[in-house]
Design an enzyme around this catalytic site. Structure first.
Site, PDB file in Angstrom:
ATOM      1  N   ARG A  70       0.800  -1.225   0.000  1.00 30.82           N
ATOM      2  CA  ARG A  70       0.000   0.000   0.000  1.00 30.82           C
ATOM      3  C   ARG A  70       0.825   1.263   0.000  1.00 30.82           C
ATOM      4  O   ARG A  70       0.268   2.359   0.067  1.00 30.82           O
ATOM      5  CB  ARG A  70      -0.852   0.058   1.263  1.00 30.82           C
ATOM      6  CG  ARG A  70      -2.019  -0.811   1.150  1.00 30.82           C
ATOM      7  CD  ARG A  70      -2.924  -0.554   2.307  1.00 30.82           C
ATOM      8  NE  ARG A  70      -3.750  -1.704   2.387  1.00 30.82           N
ATOM      9  CZ  ARG A  70      -5.060  -1.683   2.348  1.00 30.82           C
ATOM     10  NH1 ARG A  70      -5.697  -0.554   2.287  1.00 30.82           N
ATOM     11  NH2 ARG A  70      -5.732  -2.789   2.391  1.00 30.82           N
ATOM     12  N   ARG A  83      -9.668   6.297   4.336  1.00 25.74           N
ATOM     13  CA  ARG A  83      -9.040   5.206   3.572  1.00 25.74           C
ATOM     14  C   ARG A  83      -8.801   5.636   2.130  1.00 25.74           C
ATOM     15  O   ARG A  83      -7.738   5.353   1.566  1.00 25.74           O
ATOM     16  CB  ARG A  83      -9.934   3.947   3.626  1.00 25.74           C
ATOM     17  CG  ARG A  83      -9.861   3.237   4.978  1.00 25.74           C
ATOM     18  CD  ARG A  83     -11.110   2.417   5.279  1.00 25.74           C
ATOM     19  NE  ARG A  83     -11.363   1.398   4.291  1.00 25.74           N
ATOM     20  CZ  ARG A  83     -12.576   0.852   4.078  1.00 25.74           C
ATOM     21  NH1 ARG A  83     -13.617   1.247   4.788  1.00 25.74           N
ATOM     22  NH2 ARG A  83     -12.722  -0.080   3.174  1.00 25.74           N
TER      23      ARG A  83
HETATM   24  P1  AP5 Z   1      -8.785  -4.086   3.459  1.00 23.93           P
HETATM   25  O1  AP5 Z   1      -9.591  -5.144   4.057  1.00 23.93           O
HETATM   26  O2  AP5 Z   1      -7.789  -4.438   2.424  1.00 23.93           O
HETATM   27  O3  AP5 Z   1      -9.774  -2.998   2.918  1.00 23.93           O
HETATM   28  P2  AP5 Z   1      -9.615  -1.914   1.779  1.00 23.93           P
HETATM   29  O4  AP5 Z   1      -8.300  -1.703   1.210  1.00 23.93           O
HETATM   30  O5  AP5 Z   1     -10.236  -0.736   2.398  1.00 23.93           O
HETATM   31  O6  AP5 Z   1     -10.377  -2.470   0.536  1.00 23.93           O
HETATM   32  P3  AP5 Z   1     -11.803  -3.025   0.566  1.00 23.93           P
HETATM   33  O7  AP5 Z   1     -11.793  -4.394   1.128  1.00 23.93           O
HETATM   34  O8  AP5 Z   1     -12.690  -2.007   1.224  1.00 23.93           O
HETATM   35  O9  AP5 Z   1     -12.160  -3.007  -0.988  1.00 23.93           O
HETATM   36  P4  AP5 Z   1     -12.200  -4.181  -2.056  1.00 23.93           P
HETATM   37  O10 AP5 Z   1     -11.527  -3.631  -3.269  1.00 23.93           O
HETATM   38  O11 AP5 Z   1     -11.709  -5.470  -1.519  1.00 23.93           O
HETATM   39  O12 AP5 Z   1     -13.761  -4.245  -2.358  1.00 23.93           O
HETATM   40  P5  AP5 Z   1     -14.816  -5.468  -2.292  1.00 23.93           P
HETATM   41  O13 AP5 Z   1     -14.411  -6.572  -3.214  1.00 23.93           O
HETATM   42  O14 AP5 Z   1     -15.119  -5.810  -0.895  1.00 23.93           O
HETATM   43  O15 AP5 Z   1      -8.023  -3.297   4.610  1.00 23.93           O
HETATM   44  C1  AP5 Z   1      -8.695  -2.887   5.782  1.00 23.93           C
HETATM   45  C2  AP5 Z   1      -7.753  -2.129   6.688  1.00 23.93           C
HETATM   46  O16 AP5 Z   1      -6.675  -2.989   7.127  1.00 23.93           O
HETATM   47  C3  AP5 Z   1      -7.032  -0.917   6.082  1.00 23.93           C
HETATM   48  O17 AP5 Z   1      -7.845   0.237   6.086  1.00 23.93           O
HETATM   49  C4  AP5 Z   1      -5.832  -0.808   7.018  1.00 23.93           C
HETATM   50  O18 AP5 Z   1      -6.199  -0.249   8.257  1.00 23.93           O
HETATM   51  C5  AP5 Z   1      -5.462  -2.260   7.244  1.00 23.93           C
HETATM   52  N1  AP5 Z   1      -4.518  -2.752   6.228  1.00 23.93           N
HETATM   53  C6  AP5 Z   1      -4.774  -3.711   5.283  1.00 23.93           C
HETATM   54  N2  AP5 Z   1      -3.689  -3.922   4.526  1.00 23.93           N
HETATM   55  C7  AP5 Z   1      -2.725  -3.078   4.991  1.00 23.93           C
HETATM   56  C8  AP5 Z   1      -1.390  -2.821   4.594  1.00 23.93           C
HETATM   57  N3  AP5 Z   1      -0.806  -3.449   3.565  1.00 23.93           N
HETATM   58  N4  AP5 Z   1      -0.687  -1.894   5.305  1.00 23.93           N
HETATM   59  C9  AP5 Z   1      -1.237  -1.243   6.345  1.00 23.93           C
HETATM   60  N5  AP5 Z   1      -2.520  -1.433   6.762  1.00 23.93           N
HETATM   61  C10 AP5 Z   1      -3.253  -2.338   6.086  1.00 23.93           C
HETATM   62  O19 AP5 Z   1     -16.087  -4.744  -2.977  1.00 23.93           O
HETATM   63  C11 AP5 Z   1     -16.708  -3.625  -2.336  1.00 23.93           C
HETATM   64  C12 AP5 Z   1     -18.233  -3.687  -2.526  1.00 23.93           C
HETATM   65  O20 AP5 Z   1     -18.543  -3.479  -3.930  1.00 23.93           O
HETATM   66  C13 AP5 Z   1     -18.847  -5.032  -2.167  1.00 23.93           C
HETATM   67  O21 AP5 Z   1     -20.092  -4.792  -1.551  1.00 23.93           O
HETATM   68  C14 AP5 Z   1     -19.037  -5.755  -3.507  1.00 23.93           C
HETATM   69  O22 AP5 Z   1     -20.130  -6.651  -3.501  1.00 23.93           O
HETATM   70  C15 AP5 Z   1     -19.269  -4.584  -4.468  1.00 23.93           C
HETATM   71  N6  AP5 Z   1     -18.716  -4.826  -5.809  1.00 23.93           N
HETATM   72  C16 AP5 Z   1     -17.527  -5.409  -6.114  1.00 23.93           C
HETATM   73  N7  AP5 Z   1     -17.335  -5.435  -7.454  1.00 23.93           N
HETATM   74  C17 AP5 Z   1     -18.436  -4.836  -8.005  1.00 23.93           C
HETATM   75  C18 AP5 Z   1     -18.827  -4.560  -9.355  1.00 23.93           C
HETATM   76  N8  AP5 Z   1     -18.038  -4.903 -10.409  1.00 23.93           N
HETATM   77  N9  AP5 Z   1     -20.015  -3.933  -9.558  1.00 23.93           N
HETATM   78  C19 AP5 Z   1     -20.815  -3.595  -8.500  1.00 23.93           C
HETATM   79  N10 AP5 Z   1     -20.488  -3.829  -7.198  1.00 23.93           N
HETATM   80  C20 AP5 Z   1     -19.317  -4.445  -6.955  1.00 23.93           C
END
Ligand code: AP5
Ligand code: MG
Ligand code: ZN
Length: 229
Positions: free
Chosen positions: A98, A181
């Site tokens: 990240r 975020r």
């Molecule tokens: P993490 O769990 O990785 O969360 P994030 O980066 O905030 O990413 P998300 O999980 O929110 O997004 P995603 O892209 O996976 O979306 P999703 O598939 O769920 O990290 C959480 C926390 O941990 C960080 O904030 C930090 O504090 C810590 N952390 C993690 N890694 C770290 C690191 N390397 N260093 C430091 N700290 C770290 O999809 C989202 C939604 O959209 C879902 O509801 C889904 O159903 C919908 N959706 C998906 N695709 C589509 C589509 N094509 N069309 C319509 N809807 C869709």
């Protein structure tokens, strides 16, 4: 330990781009182990340990967990899942790296292991779509499956299709934490895309399309890259 060198893929993109959603679909098809640092942290947070409380103090407000702790936890986990008799080609890293320091730490770790980075998938979604995706997200606290109230609802409201557990909202899917975020993403994570682009590893994918179309596009582009071994 497995002697053959592993081949890894990274999936990047802003919060809500669909990294976790896509990883769950493509990892089995590419014979990769899906490893999400966010999932790793949520697992530790679910216990009542001091480490879990420390991690929660960052995650719940949408801040990054410090690099040293993140890198140590990730590499311990990688050794654990890819050691022994794993049949997997490598890992599909979701949520790591990240920032530039994490990208360089990963380079070093891969070099030491003699492993190769096959591709960095960039799931690209315009910022204005992301808040809606995140505030409508539902997750399974038991198996990690991800849903969306409108775009990808479970078959039975509030119940996981995979394991039958009750779905919850993530504690960091509040509008305030999402804003933080996303700011961190555009300031610290997006520049890492250029680092991989310069190495010729970046695969840009339009993530503003139906979920299945996005996964087909990724698998189609990645399969030939594994065949050249
Ligand atoms: P993490 O769990 O990785 O969360 P994030 O980066 O905030 O990413 P998300 O999980 O929110 O997004 P995603 O892209 O996976 O979306 P999703 O598939 O769920 O990290 C959480 C926390 O941990 C960080 O904030 C930090 O504090 C810590 N952390 C993690 N890694 C770290 C690191 N390397 N260093 C430091 N700290 C770290 O999809 C989202 C939604 O959209 C879902 O509801 C889904 O159903 C919908 N959706 C998906 N695709 C589509 C589509 N094509 N069309 C319509 N809807 C869709
Ligand atoms: Mg995710
Ligand atoms: Zn479940």
């Amino acid at each position: 330990m497995a002697e053959k060198s592993a081949a890894h893929v990274i999936i990047m993109g802003p919060q809500g781009a669909g990294k976790g959603t896509q990883a769950a679909l493509i990892a089995p098809r590419l014979h990769l182990e899906h490893i999400s640092t966010g999932d790793l942290f949520r697992e530790v947070m679910a216990g009542d340990s001091e480490l879990g409380q420390e991690i929660r103090s960052y995650v719940d407000r949408g801040a990054l967990v410090p690099d040293a702790l993140t890198i140590r936890m990730l590499m311990d986990h990688v050794d654990h899942v890819l050691g022994g008799e794993s049949e997997m080609r490598g890992m599909l890293l979701d949520g790591f790296p990240r920032n530039q320091a994490q990208a360089e730490a990963l380079d070093l770790a891969l070099r030491e292991r003699g492993d190769r980075l096959v591709s960095v998938v960039h799931v690209d979604v315009p910022r204005e779509r992301l808040m809606e995706r995140l505030t409508g997200r539902l997750v399974c606290p038991n198996c990690g499956a991800t849903y969306h109230r409108g775009f990808n609802p479970p078959k039975v409201e509030g119940v996981c299709d995979v394991c039958g557990s009750s779905l919850i909202q993530r504690s960091d899917d509040t509008p305030e934490a999402v804003e933080r975020r996303l700011s961190i993403y555009y300031e610290q994570t997006a520049p890492v895309l250029d680092y991989y682009r310069a190495k010729g590893l970046l695969l840009d994918v339009d993530g503003d399309r139906p979920i299945v179309d996005v996964s087909e596009r990724i698998v189609e582009a990645l399969l030939p890259k594994f065949d050249v071994d």
